[in-house]
Design an enzyme around this catalytic site. Sequence first.
Site, PDB file in Angstrom:
ATOM      1  N   TYR A 142       1.450  -3.848 -14.109  1.00 17.15           N
ATOM      2  CA  TYR A 142       1.519  -4.383 -15.753  1.00 17.15           C
ATOM      3  C   TYR A 142       0.570  -3.332 -16.504  1.00 17.15           C
ATOM      4  CZ  TYR A 142       3.338  -8.864 -14.065  1.00 17.15           C
ATOM      5  OH  TYR A 142       4.244  -9.790 -13.594  1.00 17.15           O
ATOM      6  N   LYS A 189       1.705  -6.029   0.656  1.00 16.90           N
ATOM      7  CA  LYS A 189       2.713  -5.345   1.129  1.00 16.90           C
ATOM      8  C   LYS A 189       2.386  -3.959   1.921  1.00 16.90           C
ATOM      9  CE  LYS A 189       7.197  -5.624   1.988  1.00 16.90           C
ATOM     10  NZ  LYS A 189       7.954  -6.821   2.979  1.00 16.90           N
ATOM     11  N   ASP A 221       6.323 -11.234   0.999  1.00 16.02           N
ATOM     12  CA  ASP A 221       7.244 -11.741   1.560  1.00 16.02           C
ATOM     13  C   ASP A 221       7.087 -13.169   2.415  1.00 16.02           C
ATOM     14  OD1 ASP A 221       6.914  -9.659   2.920  1.00 16.02           O
ATOM     15  OD2 ASP A 221       9.005  -9.639   3.675  1.00 16.02           O
ATOM     16  N   ASP A 245       1.628 -13.210 -10.057  1.00 11.50           N
ATOM     17  CA  ASP A 245       2.191 -13.896 -11.201  1.00 11.50           C
ATOM     18  C   ASP A 245       3.516 -14.734 -10.550  1.00 11.50           C
ATOM     19  OD1 ASP A 245       3.358 -14.468 -13.449  1.00 11.50           O
ATOM     20  OD2 ASP A 245       3.872 -12.281 -14.108  1.00 11.50           O
ATOM     21  N   ASP A 249       3.656 -19.305  -9.790  1.00 14.58           N
ATOM     22  CA  ASP A 249       4.811 -20.240 -10.496  1.00 14.58           C
ATOM     23  C   ASP A 249       5.541 -20.854  -9.015  1.00 14.58           C
ATOM     24  OD1 ASP A 249       4.275 -19.314 -12.759  1.00 14.58           O
ATOM     25  OD2 ASP A 249       5.800 -18.396 -13.483  1.00 14.58           O
TER      26      ASP A 249
END
Length: 351
Positions: A142, A189, A221, A245, A249
């Site tokens: 970001y 990852k 994942d 992020d 959620d």
Amino acid sequence: MKLNIALLAGDGIGPEVIDQAVKVSDAIAKKFNHEINWKPALTGAAAIDAVGEPYPDETHDICVSSDAVLFGAIGHPRFDNDPSAKVRPEQGLLKMRKKLGLFANVRPTFTFPSLLDKSPLKRERIEGTDLVFLRELTGGIYFGEKGRRDEGETAFDNCVYTRDEVKRLAVKGFELAMTRGKKLCCVDKANVLETSRLWRETVQAMEKDYPEVEVSYEFVDAVAMRLVQWPNSYDVLITENLFGDILTDEASVISGSMGLMPSASLGSDIGLFEPIHGSYPQATGLNIANPMATVLSAAMMFENFGLQEEGKAIRDAVNNALDKGIVTEDLADGGKAYGTSEVGDWLAENI
């Protein structure tokens, strides 16, 4: 205690849910003999409309001169639907995090006994879930270099982390785990990304400093899968900005509604406390938004000041409201739905 709190209502339902958190906080102040000085300031689309900037210098000055920030939500469809917009509400949020040094987003996920059957997951999978994500907030993709080349046909976003950025978040993760179940999961990852390998080796080197904490390392994942299979197997999870992020959620709906989960963004000095939901512009002014996530964010704020009894009083009031069905339409399930302000009034009176 005398508290100066910056009040950033923001956009959409932000002002409505913030009003209820103020009611509840004022009730707590009266009950426990505190004094709260609320300091309103503009941010998001409201600030763009007023001064052309989503996080004005005046708002920043108010924030840094306060003991904490209570924040509603930002965002407006006219910016979401305009890819060419040069100034966006979300830029204000990123700027605020950066300028206030808010590098750690604390996102709890827990269940409410009276709402277990409202979750999209089976009761037996979520009972006992009580986990916390610590998401790094001021680094990663970001904030990395981004742009276009090849006459706009190719786009790029760079993900960059320093070891110090990883370490300061991991310290908070280890320290939090020590106060809870002493389990820490580093989400990365590392089989593909160099930044993830930096995350993993940094956390591995820190394990010796926290010998009581059981540390695990999982690919993002796999965690996304396990959150819907065995969410109650996790305690504290740390991860980078983008992964956090998305995963937070996903975790938020375990409780049955995004309108129930609070959060905090912490740095070395000031803390910002906000609900995890967005500005929900479709509900603006309809008095239907669930204020409980914002109210519980206020509970986190009091607890961050060391006022544990005050935070518990808010949580008890919320649990009482849920048990008695004093809820907005997202949780009414065919029963009576109360308005946003009615729920806030009930909570304040209960306190």
